[in-house]
Scaffold this active site. Structure first.
Site, short mmCIF file in Angstrom:
data_model
loop_
_atom_site.label_atom_id
_atom_site.label_comp_id
_atom_site.label_asym_id
_atom_site.label_seq_id
_atom_site.Cartn_x
_atom_site.Cartn_y
_atom_site.Cartn_z
CD GLU A 286 -4.42 -2.03 1.12
OE1 GLU A 286 -3.45 -1.35 1.25
OE2 GLU A 286 -5.34 -1.97 1.59
CE1 TYR B 259 -5.94 -1.29 10.78
CE2 TYR B 259 -4.11 0.37 10.54
CZ TYR B 259 -5.69 0.01 10.66
OH TYR B 259 -6.27 1.13 10.72
#
Length: 90
Positions: free
Chosen positions: A26, A19
């Site tokens: 991103e 994560y």
């Protein structure tokens, strides 16, 4: 049938690394896109997405922590007692 423990453990533990690294990738991509003139019309949308990570990132991470805790609790819980035998008809 139960999933083998190493696979079970990896499934509910890998998020701790995946994560944060995914969010970092991103955001890095978003910041790189902000420097590209071809996406200038989308800068406000990109910034909106970036700002959504402030509340969303910790929420997603803590949701997975809760999922992991529940899965481990369920896996190692005592089995339920067997049901009582059926009553004979009078």
């Amino acid at each position: 049938p139960k999933v083998p423990y190493p696979i079970f453990w990896a499934r509910y533990t890998a998020f701790a690394i995946l994560y944060p690294s995914g969010i970092t990738g991103e955001l890095g991509t978003a910041f790189a896109a902000l420097e590209c003139a071809a996406v200038a019309p989308y800068h406000s949308a990109i910034w909106c997405i970036v700002y959504m990570y402030i509340p969303g990132g910790p929420f997603m991470y803590m949701n997975m922590v809760g999922n992991r805790k529940g899965a481990f609790k369920k896996r190692f819980a005592k089995p339920p007692p067997p049901p009582p035998p059926p009553m004979p008809d009078p």
